[in-house]
Motif scaffolding. Structure first.
Motif, short mmCIF file in Angstrom:
data_model
loop_
_atom_site.label_atom_id
_atom_site.label_comp_id
_atom_site.label_asym_id
_atom_site.label_seq_id
_atom_site.Cartn_x
_atom_site.Cartn_y
_atom_site.Cartn_z
N HIS A 76 60.40 -49.39 -9.95
CA HIS A 76 60.76 -49.25 -11.36
C HIS A 76 59.53 -49.26 -12.27
O HIS A 76 59.59 -49.79 -13.39
N PHE A 77 58.43 -48.68 -11.79
CA PHE A 77 57.26 -48.56 -12.65
C PHE A 77 57.57 -47.52 -13.72
O PHE A 77 57.94 -46.38 -13.41
N PRO A 78 57.40 -47.85 -15.01
CA PRO A 78 57.83 -46.92 -16.06
C PRO A 78 56.84 -45.79 -16.33
O PRO A 78 55.63 -46.00 -16.38
N ILE A 79 57.37 -44.60 -16.52
CA ILE A 79 56.59 -43.43 -16.90
C ILE A 79 57.23 -42.85 -18.16
O ILE A 79 58.45 -42.71 -18.25
N ARG A 80 56.38 -42.52 -19.13
CA ARG A 80 56.90 -42.07 -20.42
C ARG A 80 57.48 -40.65 -20.36
O ARG A 80 58.55 -40.37 -20.89
N SER A 81 56.73 -39.77 -19.72
CA SER A 81 57.12 -38.36 -19.67
C SER A 81 56.48 -37.72 -18.45
O SER A 81 55.38 -38.13 -18.04
N LEU A 82 57.15 -36.75 -17.87
CA LEU A 82 56.63 -36.07 -16.68
C LEU A 82 56.90 -34.57 -16.82
O LEU A 82 57.97 -34.09 -16.47
N LYS A 83 55.90 -33.86 -17.37
CA LYS A 83 56.04 -32.43 -17.61
C LYS A 83 54.74 -31.72 -17.25
O LYS A 83 53.65 -32.28 -17.43
N PRO A 84 54.83 -30.47 -16.78
CA PRO A 84 53.61 -29.69 -16.56
C PRO A 84 52.88 -29.49 -17.89
O PRO A 84 53.50 -29.43 -18.96
N VAL A 85 51.55 -29.34 -17.84
CA VAL A 85 50.77 -29.16 -19.06
C VAL A 85 51.15 -27.85 -19.76
O VAL A 85 50.93 -27.69 -20.96
N ARG A 123 42.31 -54.65 -21.78
CA ARG A 123 43.08 -54.61 -20.53
C ARG A 123 43.43 -56.01 -20.02
O ARG A 123 44.00 -56.14 -18.93
N SER A 124 43.10 -57.04 -20.80
CA SER A 124 43.32 -58.40 -20.31
C SER A 124 44.78 -58.81 -20.35
O SER A 124 45.19 -59.73 -19.64
N ARG A 125 45.58 -58.15 -21.17
CA ARG A 125 47.01 -58.48 -21.27
C ARG A 125 47.83 -57.31 -20.74
O ARG A 125 47.79 -56.21 -21.29
N TYR A 126 48.57 -57.58 -19.68
CA TYR A 126 49.37 -56.51 -19.07
C TYR A 126 50.58 -56.17 -19.92
O TYR A 126 51.29 -57.05 -20.41
N ARG A 127 50.82 -54.87 -20.06
CA ARG A 127 52.01 -54.34 -20.70
C ARG A 127 52.59 -53.23 -19.82
O ARG A 127 51.84 -52.61 -19.06
N PRO A 128 53.89 -52.99 -19.89
CA PRO A 128 54.51 -52.00 -19.01
C PRO A 128 53.81 -50.65 -19.07
O PRO A 128 53.40 -50.18 -20.13
N GLY A 129 53.65 -50.03 -17.89
CA GLY A 129 53.06 -48.71 -17.81
C GLY A 129 51.56 -48.70 -17.60
O GLY A 129 50.96 -47.63 -17.41
N MET A 130 50.94 -49.87 -17.62
CA MET A 130 49.48 -49.94 -17.47
C MET A 130 49.05 -49.88 -16.01
O MET A 130 49.76 -50.36 -15.12
N ALA A 131 47.89 -49.28 -15.81
CA ALA A 131 47.25 -49.29 -14.49
C ALA A 131 46.31 -50.48 -14.44
O ALA A 131 45.40 -50.59 -15.26
N VAL A 132 46.54 -51.37 -13.50
CA VAL A 132 45.70 -52.56 -13.37
C VAL A 132 45.36 -52.79 -11.90
O VAL A 132 46.12 -52.41 -11.00
N LYS A 133 44.22 -53.38 -11.67
CA LYS A 133 43.79 -53.65 -10.30
C LYS A 133 44.83 -54.50 -9.59
O LYS A 133 45.26 -55.53 -10.10
N GLY A 134 45.24 -54.07 -8.40
CA GLY A 134 46.24 -54.79 -7.63
C GLY A 134 47.66 -54.54 -8.09
O GLY A 134 48.60 -55.09 -7.51
N GLY A 135 47.84 -53.70 -9.11
CA GLY A 135 49.17 -53.41 -9.63
C GLY A 135 49.88 -52.32 -8.84
O GLY A 135 49.30 -51.67 -7.97
N VAL A 136 51.16 -52.12 -9.16
CA VAL A 136 52.00 -51.15 -8.46
C VAL A 136 51.39 -49.76 -8.47
O VAL A 136 51.31 -49.08 -7.44
N LEU A 137 50.95 -49.30 -9.64
CA LEU A 137 50.44 -47.94 -9.78
C LEU A 137 49.18 -47.71 -8.95
O LEU A 137 49.09 -46.74 -8.19
#
Length: 239
Positions: free
Chosen positions: A121-130, A197-211
């Motif tokens: 359930h990692f959130p993505i805002r939008s997924l469209k070709p450029v 980047r010290s405070r995690y918020r949904p959708g962020m790429a962080v070391k050791g994170g899901v993404l």
């Protein structure tokens, strides 16, 4: 008062008739009594909602579908690319379907990554070709759109060279939540709220994170080394 014999016999006959009626079996009923109500402690059976399944479809892509994201002279042609239609979780915590264009050689790996992100359930805002943004990387980033193939040069201060996106082997994920810090610039500008980047918020790429782990599992690299960290950028080369 003394009752006469005929009177007593009449009373006796009436009593016997009444007794016979009481002993007669009842007629069969057309209804059944309701079952007893369950006690407060009795479990109530419920039907759980079926989990939403991840869906993926890979198909060839045409020059018309690529629109302004491709032109003659690009390092790869439409025949080398694939359109992936994938499920993803939105920031509204609901499943959605989107599309992304990648090189045919990485289509299976990208599908694996998105399957993992969907399961977590990692959130993505939008997924469209450029192509949906007229081939404009700036417009795609401003829309917080996750995209891959785009025949363009790398954003750098050096000699012009093809971006890994021009080969369909790089993906930018949630550009607003994961901005590119290029010198004094924040790309896109709305990403300024996520420079810290010290405070995690949904959708962020962080070391050791899901993404980051999902891409690492298929051998892709996260381009955060050096003086210009590109938090949104994942590629096969790390550039």
């Amino acid at each position: 008062m003394l009752r006469t014999r005929p009177y007593r016999l009449t009373v006796l006959a009436v009593a016997l008739a009444l007794a016979g009626c009481a002993a007669r079996p009842a007629e069969s009923a057309a209804w059944s009594p309701p079952p007893p109500a369950p006690s407060a402690s009795a479990p109530v059976a419920t039907t759980a909602a079926a989990p939403v399944a991840f869906a993926a479809k890979t198909s060839p892509v045409t020059a018309a579908q690529l629109g302004k994201s491709w032109r003659a002279g690009c390092p790869v042609g439409p025949a080398d690319l694939r359109m992936l239609r994938l499920s993803y979780w939105g920031f509204d915590e609901r499943p959605h379907s989107g599309a992304i264009v990648v090189h045919k050689d990485v289509a299976a790996d990208v599908t694996t990554v998105f399957r993992t992100l969907f399961a977590k359930h990692f959130p993505i805002r939008s997924l469209k070709p450029v192509s949906a943004y007229g081939g404009s990387d700036d417009d795609s980033m401003a829309a917080d759109n996750t995209s891959a193939f785009n025949c363009r040069n790398a954003v750098s201060s050096g000699k012009p060279s093809w971006s890994v996106h021009a080969y369909g082997k790089a993906i930018d994920v949630n550009p607003v939540e994961n901005p590119y810090l290029f010198g004094d610039e924040v790309l896109p500008p709305a990403g300024s709220a996520y420079v810290d980047r010290s405070r995690y918020r949904p959708g962020m790429a962080v070391k050791g994170g899901v993404l980051v782990k999902a891409f690492a599992a298929v051998g892709w690299k996260w381009n955060v080394g050096g003086a210009n960290p590109d938090y949104q950028h994942f590629s096969t080369t790390g550039t």
